[in-house]
Design a protein around this motif. Structure first.
Motif, PDB file in Angstrom:
ATOM      1  N   LEU A 163       6.556  -2.128  -9.562  1.00 19.17           N
ATOM      2  CA  LEU A 163       8.082  -1.565  -9.184  1.00 19.17           C
ATOM      3  C   LEU A 163       8.520  -1.330 -10.854  1.00 19.17           C
ATOM      4  O   LEU A 163       9.091   0.012 -10.445  1.00 19.17           O
ATOM      5  N   LEU A 202      14.129  -0.448  -0.841  1.00 19.47           N
ATOM      6  CA  LEU A 202      13.249   0.036  -1.314  1.00 19.47           C
ATOM      7  C   LEU A 202      12.020  -0.597  -0.282  1.00 19.47           C
ATOM      8  O   LEU A 202      11.120   0.217  -0.111  1.00 19.47           O
ATOM      9  N   HIS A 203      11.582  -1.539   0.222  1.00 22.79           N
ATOM     10  CA  HIS A 203      11.028  -2.188   0.899  1.00 22.79           C
ATOM     11  C   HIS A 203      10.610  -0.655   2.209  1.00 22.79           C
ATOM     12  O   HIS A 203       9.924  -0.380   2.553  1.00 22.79           O
ATOM     13  N   GLN A 260      11.483   2.165   2.034  1.00 17.62           N
ATOM     14  CA  GLN A 260      10.999   3.913   2.127  1.00 17.62           C
ATOM     15  C   GLN A 260       9.620   3.639   1.838  1.00 17.62           C
ATOM     16  O   GLN A 260       9.350   4.704   1.775  1.00 17.62           O
ATOM     17  N   ARG A 262       8.346   1.854  -0.288  1.00 15.53           N
ATOM     18  CA  ARG A 262       8.030   1.520  -2.549  1.00 15.53           C
ATOM     19  C   ARG A 262       7.870   0.338  -2.744  1.00 15.53           C
ATOM     20  O   ARG A 262       7.453   0.149  -3.691  1.00 15.53           O
ATOM     21  N   ASN A 294       6.204  -3.220  -1.137  1.00 12.32           N
ATOM     22  CA  ASN A 294       5.184  -3.963  -0.069  1.00 12.32           C
ATOM     23  C   ASN A 294       6.200  -5.400  -0.056  1.00 12.32           C
ATOM     24  O   ASN A 294       5.565  -6.054  -0.916  1.00 12.32           O
TER      25      ASN A 294
END
Length: 364
Positions: A201, A324-325, A327, A329, A331
């Protein structure tokens, strides 16, 4: 009125955890009752059961949890009934010397609920990490509740409450890994795999996963590791050489020790590049000691850091990572090896000890 619910309790050192009735009081000032929807099975709960953290039995186990606020006490303004929350064990006070110097992630006076939860005979329970979430409802300080997007799967969201946040934060907050750097992670259980995900990330161009178990290295690969090293049968020097061979002979810019043993920390120390960074996020046991030539500490420069809870600020980091998850982006689904019921926690401890699962998650 108080609620009687089912919860998983450890009554004495080393004894199997039991599913029993517990009593959860109405929230007092600053407190909240949370209906638990999911809770991960973390090594820390097993350490509590084994008496490795304190002897304040009986413990109400579980802490890596998501849920929905069902009641709040007087003065609570940060969450409301119906909010989806992830629970945290570092509810910052805002008043201690760390908070006042602008470092609330180091808060030295974190909050927990003032009232105890109890067994039905009135015996007070010690909630693990001030949470106690292997239960249908739990009582916490409202500051331990971080509101997140309700669209996230609770089985995934709850993992941010401990291990996943610790690993991601070690890479993103503590190190921090910077774009284009190389990172090596020693130990690829839940925290180590999260450090792999955090390094990816952060933009690391090369992420090296080190473990004794090919299954764990497979998990790390699924989370973005570019290279793996199976260190079974290798001495410390061979592990260091293997990491150096993947980094132009120099060593990694950042090496994260997610095991927390003297031998793995020494590997991390010598496997980093000159002026590189070592991050200790694995938790040592009280009797462990480290021997290292002081001249090597001076001569190699760089930074030697310990990561507390991924040096996170829950109200900042939890919602961001959930977004973020959602989206696509980050995992987080890979961390959930299986979902189980409350009465299967003891079996999950055994699977975790054998290295068969990344995370078992209780779903209610």
């Amino acid at each position: 009125m108080p609620h009687t619910v089912k919860g998983v309790v450890s009554r004495a050192k080393g004894e199997p955890a039991e599913l029993v009735d517990i009593v959860v009081p109405d929230p007092g000032p600053g407190e909240a009752v949370v209906d638990i929807t999911a809770c991960g099975v973390c090594h820390t709960d097993l350490h509590y059961r084994e008496g490795g953290i304190s002897d304040d039995f009986p413990f109400l186990l579980g802490h890596e949890a998501a849920g929905v606020v069902s009641a709040v006490g007087e003065g609570v303004i940060n969450v409301a009934v119906g909010d989806t929350v992830v629970l945290n064990w570092r509810a910052v006070c805002g008043q201690c010397r760390a908070c006042k110097r602008g470092e609330p992630h180091y808060c030295f006076n974190t909050y927990n609920a003032a009232q105890p939860m109890t067994l039905t005979d009135g015996t007070p329970l010690s909630p693990t990490l001030g949470i106690g979430a292997f239960c249908e409802k739990t009582l916490v300080h409202s500051g331990q509740c971080t509101k997140v997007d309700a669209a996230a799967d609770p089985a995934v969201a709850g993992l941010l409450g401990c291990g996943v946040m610790a690993g991601i934060g070690a890479a993103v907050n503590t190190a921090p890994v910077r774009r284009g750097q190389t990172a090596a992670i020693i130990g690829c259980g839940g925290v180590g795999c999260a450090a792999v995900a955090g390094s990816v990330l952060a933009g690391a161009r090369r992420v090296i996963a080190v473990d004794l178990d090919d299954k764990k290295l497979g998990w790390a690969t699924d989370l973005g590791a570019t290279h793996t090293i199976n260190s079974a049968g290798m001495d410390e020097g061979a592990v260091v050489a293997a990491i150096q061979s993947l980094t132009g002979g120099f060593g990694a810019d950042v090496v994260i020790d997610a095991v927390g043993r003297p031998e793995t920390w020494r590997q991390a120390f010598y496997a980093r590049d000159l002026a590189g960074t070592v991050v200790l996020v694995g938790v040592p046991t009280p009797g462990m000691e480290l021997q290292l030539p002081l001249l090597d500490v001076f001569g190699r420069g760089g930074a030697l850091k310990s990561s507390w809870y991924g040096d996170c600020l829950p109200e900042r980091d939890f919602p961001m990572l959930i977004d973020l998850h959602l989206q696509g982006r980050l995992n987080l689904d890979t961390f959930v090896s299986e979902t189980i019921a409350l009465d299967q926690v003891e079996e999950a401890f055994a699977k975790m000890h054998r290295g068969e699962v990344l995370r078992s998650v209780v779903v209610l």
